[in-house]
Design a protein around this motif. Structure first.
Motif, PDB file in Angstrom:
ATOM      1  N   ARG A 180       0.791  -1.333   0.039  1.00  0.00           N
ATOM      2  CA  ARG A 180      -0.072   0.154   0.043  1.00  0.00           C
ATOM      3  C   ARG A 180       0.764   1.329  -0.126  1.00  0.00           C
ATOM      4  NH1 ARG A 180      -4.210   2.044   4.569  1.00  0.00           N
ATOM      5  NH2 ARG A 180      -4.609   4.145   3.804  1.00  0.00           N
TER       6      ARG A 180
ATOM      7  N   ARG B  36       2.265   1.744  -3.441  1.00  0.00           N
ATOM      8  CA  ARG B  36       1.148   2.286  -4.270  1.00  0.00           C
ATOM      9  C   ARG B  36       0.844   3.881  -4.118  1.00  0.00           C
ATOM     10  NH1 ARG B  36      -3.871   2.855  -3.622  1.00  0.00           N
ATOM     11  NH2 ARG B  36      -4.067   1.871  -1.689  1.00  0.00           N
ATOM     12  N   ASP B  37       0.823   4.236  -2.796  1.00  0.00           N
ATOM     13  CA  ASP B  37       0.541   5.539  -2.595  1.00  0.00           C
ATOM     14  C   ASP B  37       1.584   6.597  -2.896  1.00  0.00           C
ATOM     15  OD1 ASP B  37      -1.840   4.737  -1.491  1.00  0.00           O
ATOM     16  OD2 ASP B  37      -1.179   5.043   0.534  1.00  0.00           O
TER      17      ASP B  37
ATOM     18  N   THR C 122      -4.020   4.275  -7.723  1.00  0.00           N
ATOM     19  CA  THR C 122      -5.166   3.940  -7.019  1.00  0.00           C
ATOM     20  C   THR C 122      -5.077   2.161  -6.996  1.00  0.00           C
ATOM     21  OG1 THR C 122      -6.808   3.828  -8.972  1.00  0.00           O
ATOM     22  CG2 THR C 122      -6.740   5.805  -7.570  1.00  0.00           C
ATOM     23  N   GLN C 123      -5.783   1.542  -6.376  1.00  0.00           N
ATOM     24  CA  GLN C 123      -6.112   0.060  -6.614  1.00  0.00           C
ATOM     25  C   GLN C 123      -6.422  -0.279  -7.897  1.00  0.00           C
ATOM     26  OE1 GLN C 123      -8.611  -1.038  -3.348  1.00  0.00           O
ATOM     27  NE2 GLN C 123      -6.674  -1.100  -1.570  1.00  0.00           N
ATOM     28  N   GLU C 124      -7.211   0.598  -8.342  1.00  0.00           N
ATOM     29  CA  GLU C 124      -7.811   0.162  -9.784  1.00  0.00           C
ATOM     30  C   GLU C 124      -6.768   0.447 -10.848  1.00  0.00           C
ATOM     31  OE1 GLU C 124      -9.356   2.079  -7.807  1.00  0.00           O
ATOM     32  OE2 GLU C 124     -11.131   0.807  -7.152  1.00  0.00           O
ATOM     33  N   GLU C 125      -5.970   1.526 -10.718  1.00  0.00           N
ATOM     34  CA  GLU C 125      -5.160   1.678 -11.557  1.00  0.00           C
ATOM     35  C   GLU C 125      -3.915   0.770 -11.266  1.00  0.00           C
ATOM     36  OE1 GLU C 125      -5.239   6.455 -11.790  1.00  0.00           O
ATOM     37  OE2 GLU C 125      -4.064   5.784 -10.274  1.00  0.00           O
TER      38      GLU C 125
ATOM     39  N   VAL D 265      -8.669  -5.989  -8.794  1.00  0.00           N
ATOM     40  CA  VAL D 265      -8.687  -5.114  -7.602  1.00  0.00           C
ATOM     41  C   VAL D 265      -9.050  -5.787  -6.357  1.00  0.00           C
ATOM     42  CG1 VAL D 265     -10.153  -2.938  -6.693  1.00  0.00           C
ATOM     43  CG2 VAL D 265      -9.648  -3.215  -9.158  1.00  0.00           C
TER      44      VAL D 265
ATOM     45  N   ARG E 195      -6.614  -5.559  -2.821  1.00  0.00           N
ATOM     46  CA  ARG E 195      -7.226  -5.028  -1.786  1.00  0.00           C
ATOM     47  C   ARG E 195      -7.019  -6.005  -0.524  1.00  0.00           C
ATOM     48  NH1 ARG E 195     -12.297  -5.058  -3.253  1.00  0.00           N
ATOM     49  NH2 ARG E 195     -12.153  -3.170  -3.941  1.00  0.00           N
TER      50      ARG E 195
END
Length: 457
Positions: free
Chosen positions: A16, A19-20, A25-28, A37, A41
């Protein structure tokens, strides 16, 4: 929480954070890696026991990981593949950090400062603050900045439900100035007077590098060793990511300068950072500065009474008032005097007053165990440049309680502009007190300056 979950939670936490920091985003991330996704998650929540190697490799590609960072990422994911102990064994729940040292039992005379800190705490915890809050507690050596910060942390820390972190930056660790002055090397902490032996077999640990400080903060926040990035800027990004949504109180003690502190500031608006330093750290944008100075006479008396007992002082109120002034109303000096009286129950107050009356003996007498007033001044003095140190020494020759830059220039044989700049530097170092457009020593620093003058000139 079963054994092994900490490994999976650590991988998910780092996933996470990565990614941040890349603004995905989680989708991207799912689209870039070919994953779902839902899978991402569940990984971030630590619920995926055995991430597939191909999935982990594709995620590493999508996140742009290479070299040691990629190896760490893959290695942390594989920790979930290791044979697990009996699933019936339950591991302890994650510990909320509570790292504050014990508070001094007799903090007095700091009610105004605590009121300011209480107001700032309310602003952070009730959501009215729009960014992380930073407070710099600054002042001369020996005024009790560390004690105040720790006491405030204990008083207000419960409002920060994600924990309290403590970091000692050793900003007053001694350095070699190159001046052959015959003085002794010291490693005393500014506000406690303790001789700090660091962490390595009695050798002083030295000033803490911000990158190492960040690594320590990440460990306290639960990041596994193998997940701590190598480059300092990546450590900073990960720290800001992890603190964005947390309610944390962070006490950063004994900072040397702004550069040492700036990388350690969290990003979340529910975080409060208390920084102690001899300098006001004016380069920290948006920080609230709270000066911590000498005690008023009544507070100094109360501090002394909390150590020796009220009855003993009441037996000689005139001597006690004189003792407080001989200590310069400096909290460290008063604690030393109180400890000396407490260890000598047969001494009247007047006996210690007599020992302190001679300025040539006063700093030597203000030593009790590892509490040493002279040592706290040594640390600031040895950080001065040669010119500023010379101005400090010769300023002790100025008659009277206060002086301006012109008089300082006449005594120290520099021009007025240089004298004013030197005086401001000495104020920042905690060795002079500002008095409007004039300057003053407090009694003990003038004695120390005269000692240095006799030794060096």
């Amino acid at each position: 929480m079963r054994v092994g979950m900490q490994h999976r939670a650590g991988f998910g936490q780092w996933l996470r954070a990565l990614r941040d920091t890349r603004g995905l985003t989680q989708e991207e991330l799912a689209e870039a890696s070919g994953s779902s996704v839902r899978t991402i998650r569940e990984m971030e929540r630590g619920r995926v026991r055995t991430p597939q190697r191909r999935t982990v490799a594709l995620l590493a590609d999508a996140l742009g990981l290479a070299g040691a960072d990629r190896d760490r990422f893959v290695g942390l994911a594989r920790a979930g593949h290791r044979p697990q102990p009996d699933p019936g064994i339950v591991a302890a729940a994650p510990v909320v950090p509570s790292e504050l040292p014990a508070a001094v039992p007799n903090l007095v005379g700091r009610e105004a400062e605590l009121t300011v800190l209480a107001r700032l705490t309310t602003g952070v915890t009730d959501g009215s603050a729009t960014t992380a809050s930073v407070v710099v507690l600054h002042g001369p050596p020996g005024t009790g900045k560390s004690s105040l910060a720790v006491a405030a942390g204990h008083r207000f820390g419960t409002a920060f439900t994600d924990g309290q972190l403590f970091l000692d930056l050793h900003g007053t660790a001694p350095t070699d100035t190159g001046r052959a002055d015959g003085g002794r090397a010291v490693g005393a902490r500014a506000d406690t007077g303790r001789v700090d032996t660091g962490r390595t077999g009695g050798a002083f640990a030295g000033i803490v590098d911000p990158a190492e400080a960040l690594a320590g903060l990440l460990r306290s926040l639960g990041v596994p060793e193998e997940a701590i990035p190598g480059p300092p800027e990546q450590r900073g990004r990960l720290f800001r990511t992890l603190t964005r949504d947390r309610r944390l109180l962070i006490v950063v003690d004994d900072a040397a300068d702004e550069a040492q502190v700036r990388p350690l500031l969290p990003a979340g608006r529910h975080c409060l950072t208390l920084v102690t330093s001899r300098r006001p750290l004016t380069g920290l944008t948006g920080a609230v500065r709270v000066p911590v100075g000498l005690l008023v006479p009544d507070a100094a008396w109360r501090l002394l009474a909390s150590i020796t007992g009220e009855d003993r002082l009441a037996a000689d109120p005139t001597g006690t008032a004189e003792l407080v002034e001989l200590c310069g109303r400096l909290p460290l000096a008063i604690r030393v005097a109180g400890n000396r009286l407490a260890s000598r129950p047969g001494w009247p107050v007047a006996q210690l007053v007599a020992q302190l009356a001679d300025p040539r003996r006063r700093l030597t007498a203000l030593t009790a165990g590892d509490l040493d007033v002279r040592a706290t001044f040594d640390v600031s003095y040895r950080r001065l440049g040669a010119t500023i140190a010379g101005v400090f020494r010769r300023a002790s020759l100025v008659p009277g309680a206060e002086f301006d830059a012109g008089l300082l220039a006449a005594v120290t044989h520099v021009d007025v502009e240089s004298a004013a700049a030197a005086a401001e530097e000495l104020v920042d170092a905690g060795l002079l007190l500002p008095q409007g457009d004039r300057y003053a020593f407090h009694g003990l620093t003038r004695i120390y300056a005269r000692e240095r003058l006799a030794l060096e000139e």
